[in-house]
Design a protein around this motif. Structure first.
Motif, PDB file in Angstrom:
ATOM      1  N   SER A  10      39.900  35.997   6.002  1.00 31.24           N
ATOM      2  CA  SER A  10      38.474  35.845   5.706  1.00 31.24           C
ATOM      3  C   SER A  10      38.131  34.370   5.785  1.00 31.24           C
ATOM      4  O   SER A  10      38.527  33.579   4.917  1.00 31.24           O
ATOM      5  CB  SER A  10      38.148  36.408   4.322  1.00 31.24           C
ATOM      6  OG  SER A  10      38.269  37.812   4.301  1.00 31.24           O
ATOM      7  N   ALA A  11      37.400  33.997   6.821  1.00 32.72           N
ATOM      8  CA  ALA A  11      37.124  32.580   7.070  1.00 32.72           C
ATOM      9  C   ALA A  11      35.955  32.458   8.031  1.00 32.72           C
ATOM     10  O   ALA A  11      35.410  33.457   8.511  1.00 32.72           O
ATOM     11  CB  ALA A  11      38.356  31.880   7.635  1.00 32.72           C
ATOM     12  N   ASN A  12      35.585  31.206   8.334  1.00 36.40           N
ATOM     13  CA  ASN A  12      34.445  30.927   9.201  1.00 36.40           C
ATOM     14  C   ASN A  12      34.870  30.749  10.655  1.00 36.40           C
ATOM     15  O   ASN A  12      35.858  30.064  10.941  1.00 36.40           O
ATOM     16  CB  ASN A  12      33.742  29.641   8.758  1.00 36.40           C
ATOM     17  CG  ASN A  12      33.067  29.782   7.410  1.00 36.40           C
ATOM     18  OD1 ASN A  12      32.751  30.889   6.966  1.00 36.40           O
ATOM     19  ND2 ASN A  12      32.843  28.665   6.740  1.00 36.40           N
ATOM     20  N   TRP A  13      34.099  31.369  11.542  1.00 36.08           N
ATOM     21  CA  TRP A  13      34.194  31.066  12.975  1.00 36.08           C
ATOM     22  C   TRP A  13      33.320  29.834  13.182  1.00 36.08           C
ATOM     23  O   TRP A  13      32.099  29.895  13.142  1.00 36.08           O
ATOM     24  CB  TRP A  13      33.691  32.252  13.776  1.00 36.08           C
ATOM     25  CG  TRP A  13      33.667  32.066  15.267  1.00 36.08           C
ATOM     26  CD1 TRP A  13      33.861  30.922  15.992  1.00 36.08           C
ATOM     27  CD2 TRP A  13      33.434  33.099  16.239  1.00 36.08           C
ATOM     28  NE1 TRP A  13      33.751  31.160  17.334  1.00 36.08           N
ATOM     29  CE2 TRP A  13      33.493  32.491  17.526  1.00 36.08           C
ATOM     30  CE3 TRP A  13      33.165  34.457  16.165  1.00 36.08           C
ATOM     31  CZ2 TRP A  13      33.289  33.209  18.696  1.00 36.08           C
ATOM     32  CZ3 TRP A  13      32.975  35.173  17.330  1.00 36.08           C
ATOM     33  CH2 TRP A  13      33.041  34.565  18.588  1.00 36.08           C
ATOM     34  N   ASP A  14      33.969  28.682  13.377  1.00 37.91           N
ATOM     35  CA  ASP A  14      33.254  27.427  13.544  1.00 37.91           C
ATOM     36  C   ASP A  14      34.087  26.521  14.450  1.00 37.91           C
ATOM     37  O   ASP A  14      34.918  27.006  15.225  1.00 37.91           O
ATOM     38  CB  ASP A  14      32.948  26.778  12.192  1.00 37.91           C
ATOM     39  CG  ASP A  14      34.189  26.600  11.326  1.00 37.91           C
ATOM     40  OD1 ASP A  14      35.315  26.589  11.878  1.00 37.91           O
ATOM     41  OD2 ASP A  14      34.044  26.459  10.099  1.00 37.91           O
ATOM     42  N   ALA A  15      33.864  25.243  14.367  1.00 34.84           N
ATOM     43  CA  ALA A  15      34.545  24.306  15.268  1.00 34.84           C
ATOM     44  C   ALA A  15      35.942  23.929  14.810  1.00 34.84           C
ATOM     45  O   ALA A  15      36.648  23.189  15.499  1.00 34.84           O
ATOM     46  CB  ALA A  15      33.703  23.045  15.425  1.00 34.84           C
ATOM     47  N   THR A  16      36.355  24.429  13.648  1.00 29.69           N
ATOM     48  CA  THR A  16      37.688  24.126  13.131  1.00 29.69           C
ATOM     49  C   THR A  16      38.664  25.199  13.587  1.00 29.69           C
ATOM     50  O   THR A  16      38.547  26.362  13.180  1.00 29.69           O
ATOM     51  CB  THR A  16      37.672  24.046  11.600  1.00 29.69           C
ATOM     52  OG1 THR A  16      36.726  23.060  11.191  1.00 29.69           O
ATOM     53  CG2 THR A  16      39.046  23.673  11.074  1.00 29.69           C
ATOM     54  N   ALA A  17      39.627  24.829  14.396  1.00 28.62           N
ATOM     55  CA  ALA A  17      40.563  25.815  14.939  1.00 28.62           C
ATOM     56  C   ALA A  17      41.564  26.273  13.880  1.00 28.62           C
ATOM     57  O   ALA A  17      41.720  27.468  13.619  1.00 28.62           O
ATOM     58  CB  ALA A  17      41.299  25.229  16.141  1.00 28.62           C
TER      59      ALA A  17
END
Length: 241
Positions: A10-17
């Motif tokens: 459970s986490a964010n789809w963003d620019a952090t790989a």
């Protein structure tokens, strides 16, 4: 072009790989964030987790299934998402995502809903692109579909939305197929169907129908534009409180 499988919990789809993305279903994380040329799979190997689109994101194909099985978690968030390929939802997923999806392909693609409403605005904007519905599509009565460039191919299916906007001079087509339809059920007023600038807008198919249902208190408009007889559609309009 590469495949990207969500394995980030459970986490964010963003620019952090981080360790969110893998090359295979359920595989080891550590791959780069998807680009517009990468196919994204959020599937059974992702777990029953919540994936949140927390920043503007892109991909090519977006599928919630793979050979490993279907996603049973939640797709959430409100940031914009650009899909340059196909979209495939699955019946067993939970979808609370409310951001704008922009389909921007310049070739032929498909959209498969499997009974899941998108619940957010949708824009079609790809010069020469075609998006063919594989089943009925529903984006919710509060949301707008915008056709800026390309072809929406209803393929004989129904596209349910709040309102529909395609008022520009770009080359674009509404392909109904046989008895395809739009159903616009906005309750907030304004332009429920707006193609007032209909230059370069064409329609194809038989039994072309637009169903307008409005019960709000604010004035609303239906503007089909100056379409030729060949491009005409049947409008069924119902109002009431």
């Amino acid at each position: 072009m590469a495949d990207r499988y969500w394995v980030g919990g459970s986490a964010n789809w963003d620019a952090t790989a981080g360790t969110k993305w893998a090359l295979t279903s359920g595989g080891a994380g550590g791959q780069a964030v998807p680009t517009a040329a990468d196919d994204v799979f959020i599937d059974s190997g992702s777990g029953a987790v919540t994936v949140t689109v927390a920043a503007s994101s892109v991909c090519r194909n977006l599928s919630f299934t793979s050979g490993a099985g279907n996603f049973a978690g939640t797709f959430a968030g409100s940031s914009a998402l650009a899909v340059s390929g196909n979209l495939t939802l699955v019946a067993g997923m939970t979808r609370t995502y409310t951001g704008t999806i922009t389909f921007n392909s310049t070739t032929s693609q498909t959209i498969t809903s499997n009974g899941k409403a998108l619940n957010g605005p949708v824009t079609f904007d790809g010069v020469g692109g075609t998006w063919s519905l594989q089943d009925n599509m529903d984006i919710g009565a509060a949301n707008r579909v915008t056709l800026t460039n390309g072809t929406i191919n209803l393929n004989g299916k129904n596209f349910a939305c709040g309102n529909m906007l395609s008022s520009n001079s770009n080359v674009r087509t509404l392909a109904f197929g046989t008895n395809g339809s739009f159903t616009c059920s906005n309750t907030a007023g304004g332009n429920i169907w707006s193609c007032s600038t209909s230059t370069n807008l064409s329609t194809t198919g038989t039994g072309k129908t637009v169903n307008i249902s409005y019960s709000g208190a604010t004035a609303s408009t239906v503007a089909p534009g100056a379409l030729s007889e060949a491009n005409s559609m049947s409008f069924n309009i119902t109002t009431g409180s």
